[in-house]
Enzyme design. Sequence first.
Site, PDB file in Angstrom:
ATOM      1  N   LEU A  72     -10.320  -2.342   5.028  1.00 15.66           N
ATOM      2  CA  LEU A  72      -9.517  -1.894   3.895  1.00 15.66           C
ATOM      3  C   LEU A  72      -8.240  -1.162   4.320  1.00 15.66           C
ATOM      4  O   LEU A  72      -8.291  -0.140   4.988  1.00 15.66           O
ATOM      5  CB  LEU A  72     -10.379  -0.941   3.053  1.00 15.66           C
ATOM      6  CG  LEU A  72      -9.716  -0.350   1.828  1.00 15.66           C
ATOM      7  CD1 LEU A  72      -9.269  -1.430   0.877  1.00 15.66           C
ATOM      8  CD2 LEU A  72     -10.663   0.612   1.154  1.00 15.66           C
ATOM      9  N   ASP A  73      -7.108  -1.680   3.896  1.00 18.24           N
ATOM     10  CA  ASP A  73      -5.800  -1.053   4.166  1.00 18.24           C
ATOM     11  C   ASP A  73      -5.530  -0.891   5.652  1.00 18.24           C
ATOM     12  O   ASP A  73      -4.748  -0.037   6.058  1.00 18.24           O
ATOM     13  CB  ASP A  73      -5.684   0.317   3.481  1.00 18.24           C
ATOM     14  CG  ASP A  73      -5.809   0.198   1.981  1.00 18.24           C
ATOM     15  OD1 ASP A  73      -5.464  -0.871   1.433  1.00 18.24           O
ATOM     16  OD2 ASP A  73      -6.246   1.160   1.350  1.00 18.24           O
ATOM     17  N   GLU A  74      -6.207  -1.666   6.454  1.00 18.28           N
ATOM     18  CA  GLU A  74      -6.060  -1.512   7.893  1.00 18.28           C
ATOM     19  C   GLU A  74      -5.563  -2.790   8.545  1.00 18.28           C
ATOM     20  O   GLU A  74      -5.607  -2.934   9.758  1.00 18.28           O
ATOM     21  CB  GLU A  74      -7.406  -1.103   8.511  1.00 18.28           C
ATOM     22  CG  GLU A  74      -7.908   0.265   8.147  1.00 18.28           C
ATOM     23  CD  GLU A  74      -7.186   1.356   8.900  1.00 18.28           C
ATOM     24  OE1 GLU A  74      -6.939   1.183  10.107  1.00 18.28           O
ATOM     25  OE2 GLU A  74      -6.877   2.379   8.276  1.00 18.28           O
TER      26      GLU A  74
ATOM     27  N   HIS B 227       0.846  -1.183   0.000  1.00 13.43           N
ATOM     28  CA  HIS B 227       0.000   0.000   0.000  1.00 13.43           C
ATOM     29  C   HIS B 227       0.883   1.236   0.000  1.00 13.43           C
ATOM     30  O   HIS B 227       1.766   1.371   0.827  1.00 13.43           O
ATOM     31  CB  HIS B 227      -0.860  -0.039   1.275  1.00 13.43           C
ATOM     32  CG  HIS B 227      -1.787   1.111   1.397  1.00 13.43           C
ATOM     33  ND1 HIS B 227      -2.789   1.351   0.498  1.00 13.43           N
ATOM     34  CD2 HIS B 227      -1.866   2.093   2.322  1.00 13.43           C
ATOM     35  CE1 HIS B 227      -3.461   2.440   0.863  1.00 13.43           C
ATOM     36  NE2 HIS B 227      -2.907   2.900   1.960  1.00 13.43           N
TER      37      HIS B 227
END
Lengths: 295, 295, 295, 295
Positions: free
Chosen positions: C238-240, C203
């Site tokens: 998401l993206d966590e 990311h």
Amino acid sequence: MLNTILYSLVFIFDPIKQSDMTINIQCVDKVGLVAAISGLIAQEHINIISMREHVDTDQQRFFARLELASKEDAQLLHHKLKAVLPVDAIIKINTVDEKKIVVLVTKEYHCLGDILIKNHFKTLGASVQCVIGNHQVLKEVCQKFDIPFYFISHVDKDKKVFENEIKVTLKTYKFDYLVLAKFMRILSSDFIKNFTHKIINIHHSFLPAFIGANPYRQAHERGVKLIGATAHFVTDHLDEGPIIAQNINPVNHTFSVADMMRAGKEIEKTTLSKALQLVFEDRVFVYLNKTVIFE
Amino acid sequence: MLNTILYSLVFIFDPIKQSDMTINIQCVDKVGLVAAISGLIAQEHINIISMREHVDTDQQRFFARLELASKEDAQLLHHKLKAVLPVDAIIKINTVDEKKIVVLVTKEYHCLGDILIKNHFKTLGASVQCVIGNHQVLKEVCQKFDIPFYFISHVDKDKKVFENEIKVTLKTYKFDYLVLAKFMRILSSDFIKNFTHKIINIHHSFLPAFIGANPYRQAHERGVKLIGATAHFVTDHLDEGPIIAQNINPVNHTFSVADMMRAGKEIEKTTLSKALQLVFEDRVFVYLNKTVIFE
Amino acid sequence: MLNTILYSLVFIFDPIKQSDMTINIQCVDKVGLVAAISGLIAQEHINIISMREHVDTDQQRFFARLELASKEDAQLLHHKLKAVLPVDAIIKINTVDEKKIVVLVTKEYHCLGDILIKNHFKTLGASVQCVIGNHQVLKEVCQKFDIPFYFISHVDKDKKVFENEIKVTLKTYKFDYLVLAKFMRILSSDFIKNFTHKIINIHHSFLPAFIGANPYRQAHERGVKLIGATAHFVTDHLDEGPIIAQNINPVNHTFSVADMMRAGKEIEKTTLSKALQLVFEDRVFVYLNKTVIFE
Amino acid sequence: MLNTILYSLVFIFDPIKQSDMTINIQCVDKVGLVAAISGLIAQEHINIISMREHVDTDQQRFFARLELASKEDAQLLHHKLKAVLPVDAIIKINTVDEKKIVVLVTKEYHCLGDILIKNHFKTLGASVQCVIGNHQVLKEVCQKFDIPFYFISHVDKDKKVFENEIKVTLKTYKFDYLVLAKFMRILSSDFIKNFTHKIINIHHSFLPAFIGANPYRQAHERGVKLIGATAHFVTDHLDEGPIIAQNINPVNHTFSVADMMRAGKEIEKTTLSKALQLVFEDRVFVYLNKTVIFE
């Protein structure tokens, strides 16, 4: 262990005097600007030590910084430059050897300590006029270095009153910049608008950034592998002003929240120190919400 | 700008107290060492906060560091550990909260300043007993912090005499480590052998390393893109002792020799600071000419 | 330029074979765990190359990783370990030399290129079974390395259908991890729940983090001085997901949006490469939303 | 995971085309040079995208780099510039979109792999004409990318004969630079003098630098905490040519010699990649034994 030849050298060169005069110019871009500026300087038979320019092509904005080898009549030079530059040109000519600053603090010593030590040994590039704290914790260390410390509490006070007391104190000093060295109160727009691009703050900030009450605990819970710090000019938009310097330190799962704070302080200290050096040497231009920095 | 919740936290957690007791073990490697050590600790019903081991398989050497949650009888524990470990085992049990140090300096303030500030705010992890300088320049800053300063000149003196004067002063203090914070005299083997792995030095060192009179000028002439610093234990072999910490800063063609020195000082300060923290927290083992560090 | 002795050495040592067997243990913490584990290993007369533990004292969670010098009967050892550990213990014994992976891509080559080259020279620590792309752009480079490439378009398709097609392809392969090497589609919770802690994503992420359509342009407008990347396990959020590796590159005002992207790609490539190495060598534990990594 | 808007952008901007024309000037410094150059460009009504200068005040040497927005008649411009500059001025006008290179290798793939991938996707900033190897190991990967590979063995050959065979192959290609991507033979002065500042090498180099047969083993025995790499132009003085880029990676006691080599390769790859980008974009000036780099 260096020998005696080296450390003689250290003291000849330190503190570092780069030039006698610097000129910072910011204006709309057009063909021939560099020629106009350097032509004028050549005509005046002034020796340029260094000249840096940058053009933001998106914004059609031109930036230049010159270091000159001799001290000229600043007012006359300003006048002559104005004549050859676009009408919107912002020209800053700096002949002073040293900036003047006021430092605002709360309880944490790490940034202030670094500033006081460098100030004492005259390598800060600025001289600390006084320190204002909303707690008394850092009074003693200021006194050790004979720096006036003003305790202005925020407790049980309207923000307006609190900031007014700060302003009254500030009025008794001449200064070029306000340095927020871990000052833990949010300043109002009203206060800030008096000091556009004159207030420098150091902000803990993470990758990814954490917002809210306890960023280090959040970072710890998220298991980040880097923590960072951002030094920036303070604007109306909280922690969103033009960035001057950023840096990070690696961390890992063995770091407790307290360890992360300790690592965070070291990187805050280093990052603020770097930012102050850049600002005090007139290497930073601000436009829109960002900076051009000629390092 | 953090809110009030955060900075309350800062003061609860700082200075950082990791554990009540640490045990460092170094010995020849053999099967079952971890079991023997951890079995003993479990049997004593002591809670292990953390245990780190490392085996140098080339050298068949075993290293372990334990952080314990409670303060036990160190002598008794040492005795019991000795019984289950190889005869050559070096066992160090540390119960003291804070190390004691003496700092040796010459003229440069940057490393000493950082040490004094942290010492004053009790976050150094050690307490400075006194400072010895072969110049008077740093006397004043020590006095500000109420740290005894001894001026011992090396001028017109045999090295033996000079070092003897230092030793006489040292005898009046208890200390765990001697920190050479830019002390610009080379100590003799005779002096060093009294303090094996007890003297920590900060050394400018470049990529590639430059030897001789004026390393920064050499680095400048060579156009290096990085400058670095190395903190190490001092041994007979000049600047060749076991490395504790190393770090670098990028530089470029715009750096004058003086700029390189300034950048060098910042990285020296940071690197020594890191090394001291590691040593004071008993995270560093020395063997052969190198270190094992449990960060 | 190294001489012939060195590069002989290079080829003896590379690819790196660290150990014959690794054991990863995660369980609730209690007194005597290290003793129990290492006691068992000692009793079996297995040589421990390295043992690392970590205790998350807040969560009372224990983590250990052992590298063993010989290949034992994994099932038997698992059984014996289970007997001496808390009932909740998660024990993973890894005897395989190499993991198997499937790579998902869109159009950008920089991460995939690095993976293919390392895969070809057998230094990836895993073998690429196939590549799935929602565009055709990267088919050719896969074919060069004789890696099956499946083009599965997302265009004019329900996400469910799209993901189903991916799942059908995946079913024909055995694999340990799915690597999202700049795969630009958001995977559904339904898809992800089949591969808990098995999907690794790279990311772009900044300091401060930028959310939304065009992070590099936002970063450029904000004038950031660092850009970064985060490799993490993919979870519902998401993206966590749990972070495996993070890194940054310095940038400045001379960087255009395109320059920032180029610098961003380099740091994405490096960061994903680092994360994959850590995961493939079984150095990463996941718990809560974070990782413990024994580097 | 970025959305579709972003990656459309990626492909518009990549590969990066900075300008249509660059001019590099190096000459003795004197008052009015910037004015002369920029005056001429303004007079020609050419738009300057960026102009960078540097003066080495010790050496009285002036450097400038201009990026122009349009492609002018290079020969005419060169002529006009020559007329307004000191007689010793070295003027380079670059209008070509892409440099041409030949790569020399031995057995290690890490640098070559990165070059081939970028070359394939046209983001190297140069096009690889052929690869010459003194071993056959890397032939296959070159063939995959349709790059001619010439195997020229050094075994049982006089160095003169070996180098002659290389020269014969080189003669069949046009190229701007020779890239030594882990080429493990020392080239003779006779060979090098044909390609002054045209040969780029990547060199492992440590902090402190280790000389001799087995640098990684030496570094391991010394317990260094950083390893690095240096990309430089090759001159007569072995590994002592002008430095283009340097970088480091942290290591620690858990790194075996093999681990250090692996980390070393990653940093070699990254550092060479950075250096090539700088050279191919005409950002590097050489003088004395050092470089000025306008990043």
